[in-house]
Design an enzyme around this catalytic site. Structure first.
Site, PDB file in Angstrom:
ATOM      1  N   ARG A  85       1.163  -1.311   0.020  1.00  0.00           N
ATOM      2  CA  ARG A  85       0.494  -0.295   0.716  1.00  0.00           C
ATOM      3  C   ARG A  85       0.875   1.388  -0.088  1.00  0.00           C
ATOM      4  O   ARG A  85       2.041   0.817   0.447  1.00  0.00           O
ATOM      5  CB  ARG A  85      -1.120  -0.008   1.590  1.00  0.00           C
ATOM      6  CG  ARG A  85      -1.873  -1.010   1.061  1.00  0.00           C
ATOM      7  CD  ARG A  85      -3.112  -0.210   2.216  1.00  0.00           C
ATOM      8  NE  ARG A  85      -2.545  -0.569   3.483  1.00  0.00           N
ATOM      9  CZ  ARG A  85      -2.220  -0.067   4.275  1.00  0.00           C
ATOM     10  NH1 ARG A  85      -2.180   1.316   4.287  1.00  0.00           N
ATOM     11  NH2 ARG A  85      -1.490  -0.290   5.734  1.00  0.00           N
ATOM     12  N   TYR A 225      -1.180  -3.515  -7.403  1.00  0.00           N
ATOM     13  CA  TYR A 225      -0.968  -4.433  -5.688  1.00  0.00           C
ATOM     14  C   TYR A 225      -2.401  -4.178  -4.753  1.00  0.00           C
ATOM     15  O   TYR A 225      -2.246  -2.972  -4.497  1.00  0.00           O
ATOM     16  CB  TYR A 225       0.243  -3.604  -5.221  1.00  0.00           C
ATOM     17  CG  TYR A 225       0.985  -4.889  -4.344  1.00  0.00           C
ATOM     18  CD1 TYR A 225       1.862  -6.163  -4.617  1.00  0.00           C
ATOM     19  CD2 TYR A 225       0.659  -4.878  -3.001  1.00  0.00           C
ATOM     20  CE1 TYR A 225       2.373  -6.667  -3.604  1.00  0.00           C
ATOM     21  CE2 TYR A 225       1.044  -5.607  -2.521  1.00  0.00           C
ATOM     22  CZ  TYR A 225       1.626  -6.772  -2.172  1.00  0.00           C
ATOM     23  OH  TYR A 225       1.876  -7.508  -1.370  1.00  0.00           O
ATOM     24  N   LYS A 234      -9.088  -1.835   1.777  1.00  0.00           N
ATOM     25  CA  LYS A 234      -9.474  -1.090   2.217  1.00  0.00           C
ATOM     26  C   LYS A 234      -9.772   0.505   1.657  1.00  0.00           C
ATOM     27  O   LYS A 234     -10.664   0.978   3.039  1.00  0.00           O
ATOM     28  CB  LYS A 234      -7.688  -0.603   3.223  1.00  0.00           C
ATOM     29  CG  LYS A 234      -6.447  -1.588   2.356  1.00  0.00           C
ATOM     30  CD  LYS A 234      -6.905  -2.051   4.064  1.00  0.00           C
ATOM     31  CE  LYS A 234      -6.031  -2.717   5.072  1.00  0.00           C
ATOM     32  NZ  LYS A 234      -6.115  -4.015   6.704  1.00  0.00           N
ATOM     33  N   HIS A 254     -11.273  -1.209  11.789  1.00  0.00           N
ATOM     34  CA  HIS A 254      -9.795  -2.021  11.095  1.00  0.00           C
ATOM     35  C   HIS A 254      -9.058  -3.262  12.309  1.00  0.00           C
ATOM     36  O   HIS A 254      -9.158  -3.366  13.119  1.00  0.00           O
ATOM     37  CB  HIS A 254      -8.617  -0.816  10.936  1.00  0.00           C
ATOM     38  CG  HIS A 254      -7.181  -1.651  10.760  1.00  0.00           C
ATOM     39  ND1 HIS A 254      -5.952  -1.450  10.674  1.00  0.00           N
ATOM     40  CD2 HIS A 254      -7.440  -2.883   9.760  1.00  0.00           C
ATOM     41  CE1 HIS A 254      -5.687  -2.333  10.078  1.00  0.00           C
ATOM     42  NE2 HIS A 254      -5.916  -2.985   9.486  1.00  0.00           N
ATOM     43  N   SER A 276      -0.060  -2.568  12.026  1.00  0.00           N
ATOM     44  CA  SER A 276       0.550  -3.688  10.863  1.00  0.00           C
ATOM     45  C   SER A 276       1.380  -4.520  12.403  1.00  0.00           C
ATOM     46  O   SER A 276       2.263  -3.509  13.259  1.00  0.00           O
ATOM     47  CB  SER A 276       1.206  -3.278   9.818  1.00  0.00           C
ATOM     48  OG  SER A 276       0.313  -2.783   9.258  1.00  0.00           O
ATOM     49  N   CYS A 278       1.300  -6.720  14.808  1.00  0.00           N
ATOM     50  CA  CYS A 278       1.108  -6.901  16.119  1.00  0.00           C
ATOM     51  C   CYS A 278       0.455  -8.225  15.897  1.00  0.00           C
ATOM     52  O   CYS A 278      -0.226  -8.883  16.868  1.00  0.00           O
ATOM     53  CB  CYS A 278      -0.032  -5.599  16.316  1.00  0.00           C
ATOM     54  SG  CYS A 278       0.907  -4.191  16.437  1.00  0.00           S
ATOM     55  N   ASP A 303      -9.751  -9.018  10.062  1.00  0.00           N
ATOM     56  CA  ASP A 303      -8.907  -7.146   9.178  1.00  0.00           C
ATOM     57  C   ASP A 303     -10.219  -6.418   9.138  1.00  0.00           C
ATOM     58  O   ASP A 303      -9.659  -5.350   9.904  1.00  0.00           O
ATOM     59  CB  ASP A 303      -8.373  -7.788   7.107  1.00  0.00           C
ATOM     60  CG  ASP A 303      -7.741  -6.149   7.178  1.00  0.00           C
ATOM     61  OD1 ASP A 303      -6.730  -6.013   8.408  1.00  0.00           O
ATOM     62  OD2 ASP A 303      -8.296  -5.807   6.380  1.00  0.00           O
ATOM     63  N   ARG A 395       2.573 -11.573   0.188  1.00  0.00           N
ATOM     64  CA  ARG A 395       0.924 -11.839   0.646  1.00  0.00           C
ATOM     65  C   ARG A 395       0.073 -13.187   0.050  1.00  0.00           C
ATOM     66  O   ARG A 395       0.901 -14.059  -0.930  1.00  0.00           O
ATOM     67  CB  ARG A 395       0.252 -10.860  -0.103  1.00  0.00           C
ATOM     68  CG  ARG A 395       0.205  -9.323   0.786  1.00  0.00           C
ATOM     69  CD  ARG A 395      -0.817  -9.274   1.453  1.00  0.00           C
ATOM     70  NE  ARG A 395      -0.149  -7.957   2.310  1.00  0.00           N
ATOM     71  CZ  ARG A 395      -0.638  -7.396   3.456  1.00  0.00           C
ATOM     72  NH1 ARG A 395      -1.314  -7.960   3.994  1.00  0.00           N
ATOM     73  NH2 ARG A 395      -0.390  -6.466   4.051  1.00  0.00           N
TER      74      ARG A 395
END
Length: 612
Positions: A85, A225, A234, A254, A276, A278, A303, A395
Site C-alpha cells: 500500500r 497491488y 481498504k 480495522h 501492522s 502486531c 481484518d 501475501r
C-alpha cells in the site's frame, strides 16, 4: 465467461442480468474515457476464474504451483516498485480540506478530477476492461454495501473473486435502482498496437489512490497491488465506509472479530484493533493451549469489522470480506497452524519464494530455509546470500471458508453481538499487558491514543512509537477528531456498549526479551476479558483502569511466568506515563478546536490520577 463487447457498445448491450440503467451508463462513460479494446462483465463463476487464471499463466503473471503439493494455487511476482500500500499516494478529496483532517493527504477535488481525466484518457488501450459487481458482506444484509469495480487487471478480478462476493448475483440484487459505490482502477499501462505486455503491468512513474467522500467514488491509477487495486479492501471497506458509517450511524473498523465459547457453552464475540506487525491474524485464528480444555475460539474475520446498533441495544458486527489477504512471512505451524491448513489449496500467493519442486516458502515458515529457492523477484536464492527470499510484505489471498476456525455464524447477515473491543499495539515498555477502561469515554481515549513501535517492514525504522488511533491512521476517510466524536456518540446509541480493553503482548524485560509468550497463550488474557464481560471476572483498580491480579488468570501449563514477572508486566511507571501523556498532548494538538471536549477532560483526569 461472457464474450467481450465492443468498447463503443451502447450501455444496453450489457448482459441481460444487468438491469441497472445507471450502472450500464456509468460503465459506458468510463469506457469512452479509458478506451479499452473490449469490455467483460464478470459473472463470478468458477469457469470464469479458471479461464482468467489460465490467461494470467500464459501472460507470465502467474506461475502454476505443483498441483500435488499446492493444488489449484498460483504464484505472482509483482514489479519491485509495486509491492505494498502507498499511504503517501492515497488522498481524501473532500470538498473542504479541514474535513479530511491533519492525518490524511488532501487535494482539491476539482484539481484531482482534472488529473484523473488526464491519466485515464486512453489508459486502457490494448487491454480488456472488466466490470466487477461485488458485495462487501452477505448479499442483502442490512450491514452490507455494494460496489462495482472497473479494472483492466485480470489479477485484480481473480483476487476480487476470492476477497468479495462477486459477479452476477450482486448485479441481480442491485436490480434497477439500488445504490452502489463506483470504483475505477487502471494499472496505467496502455498498450500500443502490437506492443508486447509485461508480466506485471503498472505505472512506475505515477500512482494515485483517490477517494471522493461526498460523491462516494474511488479512483485508483498506476498500481496493480493489493490495497491499492482491490478497491473493496481498504478503500471501500474502511476509508469510504468510515464516512458512510459517520453519516448513517454505524462503525467501519480495522478490526478482527473472534468468538470465544466457554466449557459451559456461553459465547462472547470480541472485536480487536491492532496496527501492522502486531499479530492480528494469529489472534483471529488462535488455538487455545492445553490448559483450556473445553474452550473454543472461532473466527468471524481477521481484518475488517462493520458494526451496527441492533434492536436489542447491542452492537452487531459482520466481516464484510469473503477472503483473507494476509502477510505470509512469519506465518508457520508454530505461530498460526490454522492459517497453514487454510493455505494448502486454492491460494494466490504474491511475492513469496518458490521451491525447486514448485511449492512456496517464506521467512519464518520453517526454522531452516531450503538449500535453494527462486526468490520473489525470480532470481536464484541460497541461504546466506544477503537478501530475503520472500518480500517482507508478501501475501496470500484465500477464501475465508477454507479457514478451519471459521465461526458457524461468520456469514450471518444479522451479524454477531460484540461484547468487547480490544485495542493493542507493539510497546516494549510503559503499556501493561491488559487493562480495562473504566467507562466508554475512557475506552475511546485509550483507543484514540493507541501507539505502536514501528518495525523495519513498516517504515524501515525500528522501535519508534507511531500514534495510530484505533489502528485507523491510514484508513479513516475523514477528520480524525470528528471520528473520535463519532465513537463517543456511538457509545450512547446502545444500552449495552461493549467493554473496552487495551492489551500489549510485546513488553520486554531489562535484557530486551519478551516477557509474555504471546500466540496461543494470549488465551489467558482473553479468558479474563470474557469473564469481565460476563460479570464474574475479578481485578484491581489502577490509575489506568481495572487490571487482573496474578490469581485472576489461569496459569496451568505456564509455570515459568512467576507472580513477580507478572507484576512487572502490569506495572504502571508514573514517570513513563507522564512522558506518554505528553505524546498524547502532541497528537491531540494536531486537531485543535475540533477535538472533542470529552477527550480533553479524560487527558486532564489521567494527569491528576498519576499525580495522586
Amino acid at each position: 465467461m461472457n464474450a467481450p463487447i465492443s468498447a463503443a457498445a451502447a450501455p444496453s448491450q450489457a448482459p441481460n442480468w444487468v438491469r441497472h440503467a445507471g450502472l450500464r451508463q456509468w460503465v459506458a462513460e468510463v469506457a469512452r474515457l479509458a478506451k479499452p479494446d473490449s469490455i467483460v462483465w464478470c459473472d463470478g463463476s468458477q469457469a470464469e476464474y479458471d479461464h482468467l487464471c489460465g490467461e494470467l499463466v500464459a501472460a507470465g503473471t502467474f506461475t502454476k504451483l505443483n498441483d500435488e503439493l499446492r493444488p489449484n494455487s498460483y504464484l505472482a511476482r509483482s514489479h519491485p516498485s509495486d509491492v505494498a500500500r502507498m499511504e503517501e499516494r492515497t488522498f481524501i478529496c473532500s470538498q473542504k480540506k479541514e474535513d479530511a483532517g491533519p492525518t490524511n493527504n488532501w487535494l482539491d477535488p476539482r484539481e484531482m478530477r482534472a488529473t484523473l481525466n488526464r491519466l485515464f484518457d486512453g489508459c486502457m488501450r490494448g487491454r480488456t476492461m472488466y466490470v466487477v459487481p461485488f458485495s462487501m458482506g452477505p448479499i442483502g444484509s442490512h450491514i452490507a454495501q455494494i460496489g462495482v469495480e472497473i479494472t483492466d487487471s485480470a489479477y485484480v478480478v481473480v483476487s476480487m473473486a476470492i476477497m468479495t462476493r462477486m459477479g452476477r448475483a450482486v448485479a441481480e440484487w442491485l436490480g434497477e435502482d439500488r445504490g452502489f459505490v463506483p470504483c475505477v482502477h487502471s494499472v496505467g499501462a496502455p498498450l500500443a498496437a502490437g506492443q508486447r505486455d509485461v508480466a506485471w503491468p503498472c505505472n512506475d512513474k505515477e500512482k494515485w489512490i483517490v477517494h471522493f467522500p461526498e460523491t462516494r467514488e474511488i479512483w485508483s491509477f498506476g498500481s496493480g497491488y493489493g490495497g491499492n487495486a482491490l478497491l473493496g479492501k481498504k478503500c471501500l471497506a474502511l476509508r469510504m465506509a468510515s464516512v458512510m458509517a459517520r453519516d448513517e450511524g454505524w462503525l467501519a473498523e480495522h478490526m478482527l472479530i473472534l468468538g470465544i465459547e466457554t466449557p459451559r457453552g456461553e459465547k462472547s464475540y470480541i472485536a480487536a484493533a491492532f496496527p501492522s506487525a502486531c499479530g492480528k491474524t494469529n489472534l483471529a485464528m488462535l488455538i487455545p493451549p492445553g490448559a483450556f480444555k473445553g474452550w473454543k475460539v472461532t473466527t468471524i474475520g481477521e481484518d475488517i469489522a462493520w458494526i451496527k446498533p441492533g434492536k436489542d441495544g447491542r452492537f452487531y458486527a459482520i466481516n464484510p470480506e469473503y477472503g483473507f489477504f494476509g502477510v505470509a512471512p512469519g506465518t508457520s505451524e508454530a505461530t498460526n497452524p490454522n492459517a497453514m491448513r487454510m493455505l494448502k489449496t486454492n491460494v494466490i500467493f504474491t511475492n513469496v519464494a518458490m521451491t525447486p519442486d514448485g511449492d512456496v516458502w517464506w521467512e519464518g515458515m520453517t526454522e531452516q530455509p531450503p538449500a535453494r529457492l527462486i526468490d520473489w523477484q525470480g532470481k536464484e536464492w541460497t541461504p546466506g546470500c544477503g537478501r530475503l527470499a520472500a518480500h517482507a510484505n508478501a501475501r496470500f489471498t484465500v477464501l475465508a471458508s477454507q479457514c478451519p476456525s471459521m465461526d458457524p455464524k461468520w456469514e450471518d447477515p444479522q451479524g454477531v453481538p460484540i461484547a468487547a473491543f480490544l485495542f493493542g499495539g507493539r510497546r516494549s515498555s510503559t503499556v501493561p499487558l491488559v487493562v480495562e477502561a473504566p467507562s466508554w469515554e475512557d475506552g475511546v481515549y485509550m483507543a484514540a491514543t493507541l501507539g505502536s513501535e514501528t518495525t523495519a517492514a513498516i517504515t524501515g525504522k525500528v522501535g519508534v512509537v507511531r500514534r495510530d488511533p484505533m489502528a485507523m491512521l491510514a484508513f479513516c476517510g475523514y477528520n480524525m477528531a470528528d471520528y473520535f466524536a463519532h465513537w463517543l456518540k456511538m457509545g450512547r446509541t446502545v444500552q449495552q456498549p461493549p467493554r473496552i480493553f487495551r492489551v500489549n503482548w510485546f513488553r520486554r524485560d531489562a535484557n530486551g526479551k519478551f516477557m509474555w509468550p504471546g500466540f496461543g497463550e494470549n488465551m489467558r488474557v482473553l479468558q479474563w476479558v470474557v469473564e469481565r464481560c460476563q460479570g464474574h471476572g475479578h481485578g484491581v483498580e489502577t490509575p489506568l483502569g481495572t487490571m487482573p491480579r496474578y490469581e485472576d488468570l489461569t496459569w496451568t501449563g505456564l509455570d515459568k511466568l512467576s507472580p513477580a514477572q507478572f507484576a512487572e508486566l502490569e506495572r504502571v511507571d508514573n514517570g513513563a506515563w507522564r512522558e506518554e501523556l505528553s505524546a498524547h498532548d502532541e497528537l491531540f494538538g494536531k486537531f485543535g478546536a475540533r477535538l472533542p471536549e470529552a477527550l480533553e477532560m479524560r487527558r486532564g483526569r489521567m494527569h491528576q490520577k498519576l499525580a495522586a
